[in-house]
Design an enzyme around this catalytic site. Structure first.
Site, PDB file in Angstrom:
ATOM      1  N   ALA A   1      -9.952   5.019   3.097  1.00 51.95           N
ATOM      2  CA  ALA A   1      -9.482   6.020   4.391  1.00 51.95           C
ATOM      3  C   ALA A   1     -11.069   7.340   3.929  1.00 51.95           C
ATOM      4  CB  ALA A   1      -8.294   6.909   3.658  1.00 51.95           C
TER       5      ALA A   1
ATOM      6  N   LYS B   1       1.398  -1.183  -0.029  1.00 51.17           N
ATOM      7  CA  LYS B   1      -0.071  -0.129   0.323  1.00 51.17           C
ATOM      8  C   LYS B   1       0.810   1.065  -0.266  1.00 51.17           C
ATOM      9  CE  LYS B   1      -3.199   2.232   2.498  1.00 51.17           C
ATOM     10  NZ  LYS B   1      -4.383   2.757   3.788  1.00 51.17           N
TER      11      LYS B   1
END
EC number: 2.8.1.10
Length: 275
Positions: free
Chosen positions: A199, A111
């Site tokens: 997110a 990531k």
């Protein structure tokens, strides 16, 4: 399972990716992750391997023991590891941390985060694209955390990314899908790779909405880890993601400006009483 999530040639039954940070204890982290059904877990090299190093030796050793316990649980679960480059502020720093992560965690999945602003943790698009291009050349399977900017997403595709992870909102805010126009545009224009909302997801309903919009998965951490009951919340997100995907596949009804009766009156008999 027929409707699986495919990332870099590997398939997964779950469309929920989950983080390993911020839980009240390693044991609760372990139980919550299992309850979520997630098959991919993010983890930070800095937090996992270097828990000590600040404060007193007693505090440092306690942090290190907790980090080691978390790592032990993660290994036992046998999930796909997704190390992240959290906290990196330049392409060079992210590349260096990525190489360290690959050596320690024995995975080329990553990531990728390159942060450009300390206030809202917004990714630096220039550093992100630069790092992504270089890491892909080095054989990494890069999942880049980016904003809901269509052009940035297209540049990341050009760099070789086979997955994109635009934010719903800034990390840890729980605001959900703030700019639905941008996100819808990205989904409509970019159909050749999986898109994961990363997110800003704070509630199961927001995760379901992301899947209803056609996004392939969601990645979250704080919403589960900081819930009053993390294990229960993990189950809620598991169900919400499944429901959102089912709704997308079934086909949502179109929104209308005017009412339309669900029971039409045309052709129906009308009864009246003669006086």
């Amino acid at each position: 399972m027929t409707d699986q999530l495919s990332l870099y040639g590997k398939t997964f039954d779950s469309r929920l990716l989950i983080g390993s940070a911020l839980y009240p204890s390693p044991a609760i982290m372990h139980e919550a992750v299992q309850a979520s059904g997630a098959e991919i877990i993010t983890l930070s090299l800095r937090r996992q391997m270097f828990g000590g190093g600040s404060g007193s030796d007693v505090q440092g050793s306690a942090e290190q023991r907790e980090a080691n316990e978390i790592w032990t649980y993660i290994q036992q679960m046998g999930l796909q590891l997704l190390p992240n480059t959290a906290g990196c502020k330049s392409a060079k720093e992210a590349i260096t941390l990525a190489e360290m992560s690959r050596e320690i965690f024995k995975t080329d999945w990553l990531k990728l985060e390159v942060i450009g602003d300390d206030y809202n943790l917004q990714p630096d698009p220039y550093g992100l694209i630069e790092a992504a291009a270089e890491l892909i050349k080095r054989g990494f399977k890069v999942l880049p955390y980016c904003t809901d900017d269509l052009v940035v997403c297209q540049k990341l595709l050009d760099a070789g990314c086979e997955v994109l992870m635009p934010w719903g909102a800034p990390i840890g805010t729980g605001q959900g899908l703030l700019n639905k126009y941008n996100l819808s545009s990205i989904r409509e224009r970019i159909t050749q790779v999986p898109l994961i909302i990363d997110a800003g997801i704070g509630a199961p309903s927001q995760a379901a909405e992301a899947l209803e919009m056609g996004f392939d998965a969601v990645l979250l951490n704080t919403a589960v880890a900081k819930a009053q009951e993390p294990v229960m919340m993990a189950k809620a997100f598991k169900t919400a993601v499944e429901a959102g995907r089912l709704a997308h596949n079934a086909g949502l009804m179109l929104k209308r400006q005017t009412a339309k009766p669900s029971t039409p009156t045309v052709g129906m008999p009308f009864w009246h009483q003669d006086k």
